[in-house]
Design an enzyme around this catalytic site. Structure first.
Site, PDB file in Angstrom:
ATOM      1  N   HIS A  76       8.259 -16.225  44.664  1.00  0.00           N
ATOM      2  CA  HIS A  76       7.755 -17.189  43.390  1.00  0.00           C
ATOM      3  C   HIS A  76       6.841 -16.222  42.597  1.00  0.00           C
ATOM      4  O   HIS A  76       6.484 -15.167  42.972  1.00  0.00           O
ATOM      5  CB  HIS A  76       6.757 -17.925  43.949  1.00  0.00           C
ATOM      6  CG  HIS A  76       6.396 -19.425  43.068  1.00  0.00           C
ATOM      7  ND1 HIS A  76       5.409 -19.059  41.966  1.00  0.00           N
ATOM      8  CD2 HIS A  76       6.794 -20.346  42.701  1.00  0.00           C
ATOM      9  CE1 HIS A  76       5.259 -20.161  41.498  1.00  0.00           C
ATOM     10  NE2 HIS A  76       5.994 -21.031  41.666  1.00  0.00           N
ATOM     11  N   GLU A 146      13.222 -19.778  37.897  1.00  0.00           N
ATOM     12  CA  GLU A 146      11.756 -20.458  37.541  1.00  0.00           C
ATOM     13  C   GLU A 146      11.326 -19.392  36.289  1.00  0.00           C
ATOM     14  O   GLU A 146      10.439 -18.758  36.760  1.00  0.00           O
ATOM     15  CB  GLU A 146      10.818 -20.519  38.691  1.00  0.00           C
ATOM     16  CG  GLU A 146      11.527 -21.415  39.918  1.00  0.00           C
ATOM     17  CD  GLU A 146      10.461 -21.762  40.885  1.00  0.00           C
ATOM     18  OE1 GLU A 146       9.392 -21.256  40.810  1.00  0.00           O
ATOM     19  OE2 GLU A 146      10.743 -22.942  41.409  1.00  0.00           O
TER      20      GLU A 146
END
Length: 206
Positions: A76, A146
Site C-alpha cells: 500500500h 491505487e
C-alpha cells in the site's frame, strides 16, 4: 464500525460472482473473521517477508493463517511512503505470503507529482516488474491500482483515467509475463471510491 460493516455485508445481498474481501487493521482481524460468513474473505493490511525470527511487532503469514485468514494487502502506498518499503521488499513479502498459502492484493500507483510529470506508466510498471521478478504463479494475486493522489483525498481518478492505466497494465503483463496471465489477472481500482462513482468505474472493461 467494523462490526456494522460486517453485519451489512453478511445481510447482503451480494453478487455470487463477485469475491468480497474485507481488509481491516490487525487488532480487529479475528473479530471480522468471526462476524463474516466463509464466503467473504478477510485480509490483513500488511505482513512480513519471513516465517519466523526476531522481528518484534511484525506479523507473519503463518500467524494470519492461524487466525483463519486467506488474504493480505501488500505494498500500500502508505507503507511505501511512510514506512519506506521499497519495491524489492514488497516483492519479497508478496513471494513469501504466496508461498505460505495466502492470496495477495498487491498495490501499485503513482503520486500526483509523478502523474503530472507523465510518469504514471513508468512508475506502475516499475512497481509491477519488481513483483513479477518474484512471482511464478499469478493465480492468487490481485493487482490493486491505487493512485496515491486519490487515496483519502476526495479526488478520484476518472473512470477513463483508471481504465487507461488498467489497460496499460494488461498490455505490460502480455508483453512481460504472458497473455494468459494478462487475461486472467484481476486488476482493481482503489482511491476515493464511493457509492456514487463505483458503478461507472466497474463498468470499464479492465
Amino acid at each position: 464500525s467494523i462490526t456494522e460493516l460486517c453485519k451489512t455485508l453478511s445481510a447482503g445481498p451480494l453478487d455470487p460472482n463477485t469475491e468480497v474481501v474485507v481488509g481491516c487493521p490487525a487488532p480487529y482481524l479475528s473479530l471480522a473473521r468471526s462476524l463474516l460468513p466463509e464466503t467473504i474473505g478477510v485480509a490483513a493490511q500488511n505482513c512480513y517477508k519471513v516465517a519466523k525470527g526476531a522481528f518484534t511487532g511484525e506479523i507473519s503469514p503463518a500467524m494470519l493463517k492461524d487466525l483463519g485468514l486467506g488474504w493480505v494487502i501488500l505494498g500500500h502506498s502508505e507503507r511505501r511512503a511512510i514506512f519506506g518499503e521499497t519495491d524489492e521488499l514488497i516483492a519479497e513479502k508478496v513471494a513469501h505470503a504466496l508461498g505460505e498459502g495466502l492470496k495477495v492484493i498487491a498495490c501499485i500507483g503513482e503520486t500526483l507529482q509523478e502523474r503530472e510529470a507523465g510518469q504514471t506508466e513508468a512508475v506502475c510498471f516499475r512497481q509491477t516488474k519488481a513483483i513479477a521478478a518474484q512471482v511464478k504463479d499469478w493465480s492468487n494475486v490481485v493487482i490493486a491500482y491505487e493512485p496515491v493522489w486519490a487515496i483519502g483525498t476526495g479526488k478520484t481518478a476518472t473512470p477513463e483515467q483508471a481504465q487507461e492505466v488498467h489497460a496499460a497494465l494488461r498490455k505490460w503483463f502480455t508483453e512481460n509475463v504472458s497473455a494468459d496471465v494478462s487475461n486472467a489477472i484481476r486488476i482493481q481500482y482503489g482511491g476515493s471510491v464511493t457509492a456514487a462513482n463505483c458503478r461507472e468505474l466497474a463498468g470499464k472493461p479492465d
